[in-house]
Design a protein around this motif. Structure first.
Motif, PDB file in Angstrom:
ATOM      1  N   ASP A 143       0.869  -1.181   0.000  1.00  0.00           N
ATOM      2  CA  ASP A 143       0.000   0.000   0.000  1.00  0.00           C
ATOM      3  C   ASP A 143       0.903   1.227   0.000  1.00  0.00           C
ATOM      4  OD1 ASP A 143      -1.474   2.290   1.064  1.00  0.00           O
ATOM      5  OD2 ASP A 143      -3.077   0.880   1.543  1.00  0.00           O
ATOM      6  N   ALA A 144       0.896   1.983  -1.100  1.00  0.00           N
ATOM      7  CA  ALA A 144       1.844   3.090  -1.263  1.00  0.00           C
ATOM      8  C   ALA A 144       1.728   4.114  -0.141  1.00  0.00           C
ATOM      9  CB  ALA A 144       1.635   3.765  -2.616  1.00  0.00           C
ATOM     10  N   GLN A 204       4.190   6.476   4.504  1.00  0.00           N
ATOM     11  CA  GLN A 204       4.035   6.984   5.870  1.00  0.00           C
ATOM     12  C   GLN A 204       5.017   6.294   6.812  1.00  0.00           C
ATOM     13  OE1 GLN A 204       1.669   9.542   7.189  1.00  0.00           O
ATOM     14  NE2 GLN A 204       3.426   9.317   8.555  1.00  0.00           N
ATOM     15  N   ASN A 205       5.186   4.972   6.640  1.00  0.00           N
ATOM     16  CA  ASN A 205       6.148   4.237   7.476  1.00  0.00           C
ATOM     17  C   ASN A 205       7.572   4.723   7.225  1.00  0.00           C
ATOM     18  OD1 ASN A 205       4.097   2.716   8.599  1.00  0.00           O
ATOM     19  ND2 ASN A 205       4.382   0.974   7.223  1.00  0.00           N
ATOM     20  N   GLN A 206       7.895   4.972   5.955  1.00  0.00           N
ATOM     21  CA  GLN A 206       9.229   5.480   5.627  1.00  0.00           C
ATOM     22  C   GLN A 206       9.441   6.860   6.230  1.00  0.00           C
ATOM     23  OE1 GLN A 206      11.717   4.005   4.183  1.00  0.00           O
ATOM     24  NE2 GLN A 206      10.924   2.308   2.960  1.00  0.00           N
ATOM     25  N   LEU A 207       8.393   7.687   6.178  1.00  0.00           N
ATOM     26  CA  LEU A 207       8.479   9.023   6.761  1.00  0.00           C
ATOM     27  C   LEU A 207       8.705   8.941   8.265  1.00  0.00           C
ATOM     28  CD1 LEU A 207       8.164  12.114   6.750  1.00  0.00           C
ATOM     29  CD2 LEU A 207       5.680  11.787   6.798  1.00  0.00           C
ATOM     30  N   ASP A 208       8.000   8.058   8.934  1.00  0.00           N
ATOM     31  CA  ASP A 208       8.140   7.914  10.389  1.00  0.00           C
ATOM     32  C   ASP A 208       9.555   7.470  10.770  1.00  0.00           C
ATOM     33  OD1 ASP A 208       5.500   8.638  10.647  1.00  0.00           O
ATOM     34  OD2 ASP A 208       4.758   6.578  10.811  1.00  0.00           O
ATOM     35  N   GLY A 232       2.618  12.804   0.007  1.00  0.00           N
ATOM     36  CA  GLY A 232       1.582  13.740  -0.399  1.00  0.00           C
ATOM     37  C   GLY A 232       1.013  13.417  -1.766  1.00  0.00           C
ATOM     38  N   LEU A 233       1.878  13.099  -2.715  1.00  0.00           N
ATOM     39  CA  LEU A 233       1.403  12.806  -4.064  1.00  0.00           C
ATOM     40  C   LEU A 233       0.695  11.459  -4.114  1.00  0.00           C
ATOM     41  CD1 LEU A 233       1.101  13.562  -6.966  1.00  0.00           C
ATOM     42  CD2 LEU A 233       3.472  12.859  -7.391  1.00  0.00           C
ATOM     43  N   ALA A 234       1.235  10.462  -3.399  1.00  0.00           N
ATOM     44  CA  ALA A 234       0.573   9.158  -3.371  1.00  0.00           C
ATOM     45  C   ALA A 234      -0.833   9.278  -2.795  1.00  0.00           C
ATOM     46  CB  ALA A 234       1.403   8.164  -2.555  1.00  0.00           C
ATOM     47  N   ALA A 235      -0.983  10.061  -1.732  1.00  0.00           N
ATOM     48  CA  ALA A 235      -2.293  10.242  -1.115  1.00  0.00           C
ATOM     49  C   ALA A 235      -3.236  11.004  -2.031  1.00  0.00           C
ATOM     50  CB  ALA A 235      -2.142  10.973   0.221  1.00  0.00           C
ATOM     51  N   LEU A 236      -2.716  12.012  -2.722  1.00  0.00           N
ATOM     52  CA  LEU A 236      -3.554  12.781  -3.645  1.00  0.00           C
ATOM     53  C   LEU A 236      -4.087  11.883  -4.753  1.00  0.00           C
ATOM     54  CD1 LEU A 236      -4.648  15.581  -4.370  1.00  0.00           C
ATOM     55  CD2 LEU A 236      -2.545  15.984  -5.681  1.00  0.00           C
ATOM     56  N   ARG A 237      -3.251  10.979  -5.243  1.00  0.00           N
ATOM     57  CA  ARG A 237      -3.694  10.057  -6.290  1.00  0.00           C
ATOM     58  C   ARG A 237      -4.772   9.106  -5.795  1.00  0.00           C
ATOM     59  NH1 ARG A 237       2.436   9.192  -8.573  1.00  0.00           N
ATOM     60  NH2 ARG A 237       2.364  10.926 -10.063  1.00  0.00           N
ATOM     61  N   ARG A 238      -4.794   8.872  -4.511  1.00  0.00           N
ATOM     62  CA  ARG A 238      -5.817   8.012  -3.937  1.00  0.00           C
ATOM     63  C   ARG A 238      -7.057   8.795  -3.529  1.00  0.00           C
ATOM     64  NH1 ARG A 238      -3.186   3.514  -1.099  1.00  0.00           N
ATOM     65  NH2 ARG A 238      -4.602   3.841   0.653  1.00  0.00           N
TER      66      ARG A 238
END
Length: 407
Positions: free
Chosen positions: A35-36, A41-45, A60-66
């Motif tokens: 799940d992108a 988010q895990n990588q960011l944490d 941000g872009l992955a979430a926008l695409r979703r």
């Protein structure tokens, strides 16, 4: 003579040990879930502070695409704030990255100009979608301003859509002013002509559905040059070169108004390029000096076994080893951290639809006009009825964002 050489070798090893720093092992990356949004988010944490903006861009872009604006908005906001705080700010990490023995990638990530432009572009889309076109326009202008700060002035401020959307918002916010957005439209068309791209159409201020579409894979960074000191871009063959939206019995062309890869490679030089070039020259020079010292030591050693020759041999060996160590410790590699889920092409269409639900179909095409039928997207566009809005509530445009790209 052997004693001198052995002693010199021991000193060289001490120099190497003293000149090297121990880097603590990196923790293993978080396991991928497929799940992108979750993975980013895990990588960011888990990311170090210097890489946070990069992972926020990607998230941000992955979430926008979703369609998850609730995740995309704070991620892009945080990234823009971090980048604004670090861009042009010679803090300790940035200053250290300019030193001979530290990699450029040790500084906080701010991204290259095209990456900072795209962060403003996508955040602008979210502003428009939440009924704040004036704030969207401010970010489109910021993006164009960022692109104007370039060494290669021929390509300064030449994003077609940033000017076009700037003018479009102005025209919509000032419907009774015939001059609103005119200059921006002229600039957009001039940039399109210079890049041999489709000219964007006249503004339709009555349009109520704004469609943003992107496709193709964006540029990827890599290090070139004999010491990795050059920041270069790998431009992948586009998987799609155009798109078309069909809705309400009509079709709307979505040509590639902007090419993100073109923007990356026409940017021109960076301040860091000169610094890395100087590092590479220093690395080559000290390596050559080391060779000369070691070869000289061998020559003196072979020519005489006198006490003076031993002293000279030892001195040359020390100088040679020291120069080799300095050369090996010089960090010349360009920073290749990359916002790697960006698209290549950007497109836009403004259309008018009556209130209600409308079935839409988005098709992508290759360079020969063949449709990627497996990638056709079908979705519903819902246009609210203004009469059903609460009293005093302002109508707002429906903003649709779709991408061919997978995360």
């Amino acid at each position: 003579m052997r004693l001198v050489v052995q002693s010199t070798a021991i000193l060289a090893l001490l120099l190497i040990a003293g000149g090297c720093t121990t880097t603590p092992p990196r923790p293993p990356p978080p396991p991928l879930t497929g799940d992108a949004v979750v993975d980013y988010q895990n990588q960011l944490d888990a990311a170090p502070e210097k890489d946070r903006a990069l992972w926020q861009y990607r998230l941000g872009l992955a979430a926008l695409r979703r369609g998850e604006a609730g995740i995309a908005k704070p991620a892009l906001d945080d990234a823009l704030s971090l980048v604004a705080a670090n861009y042009g700010n010679i803090n300790k990490a940035a200053a250290k990255s300019r030193g001979m023995f530290t990699q450029e990638a040790s500084k906080p990530f701010v991204g290259e100009t095209y990456e900072r432009v795209m962060a403003n572009f996508y955040r602008g889309i979210i502003y428009w979608a939440t009924g704040e076109p004036d704030n969207a326009r401010a970010l489109f202008r910021t993006g164009q301003l960022l692109d104007s700060d370039t060494l290669n002035k021929e390509y300064a401020g030449d994003y077609v859509l940033l000017d076009y959307l700037d003018g479009y918002v102005s025209a919509k916010l000032n419907p009774h002013s015939p001059d609103a957005g005119v200059d921006a439209l002229k600039r957009a068309r001039a940039s399109a002509a210079a890049q041999e791209r489709a000219a964007p159409p006249d503004y339709d201020t009555a349009a109520n559905v704004m469609v943003f579409v992107d496709y193709g894979a964006g540029p990827q960074k890599y290090a070139g040059g004999d010491s990795g000191q050059q920041l270069l871009y790998r431009v992948l063959p586009p998987s799609a070169t155009s798109a078309r939206l069909s809705v309400g019995g009509r079709s709307y062309a979505l040509p590639p108004y902007d090419d993100v890869s073109f923007q990356a490679i026409t940017r021109g030089g960076r301040v860091m390029d000169q610094i890395l070039g100087n590092k590479a020259a220093f690395k080559r020079t000290t390596d050559t000096i080391g060779d000369v010292g070691l070869i000289g030591a061998m020559a003196v050693s072979n020519s005489s076994d006198s006490k003076d020759a031993q002293i000279i041999t030892g001195a040359l060996l020390l100088a040679g080893f020291a120069s080799k160590i300095i050369s090996a410790s010089t960090r010349t590699r360009a920073d290749t951290r990359c916002w790697d889920n960006l698209p290549r092409y950007l497109s836009f269409a403004a259309i008018q639809l009556p209130p209600g639900k409308h079935q839409a179909e988005l098709t992508f095409f290759d360079g020969k006009g063949n449709a990627y039928t497996q990638q056709t997207q079908r979705f519903t566009i819902t246009v609210p009825d203004p009469a059903a809005l609460p009293i005093g509530a302002a109508t707002k445009d429906v903003v649709i964002y779709r991408s061919q790209m997978r995360n």
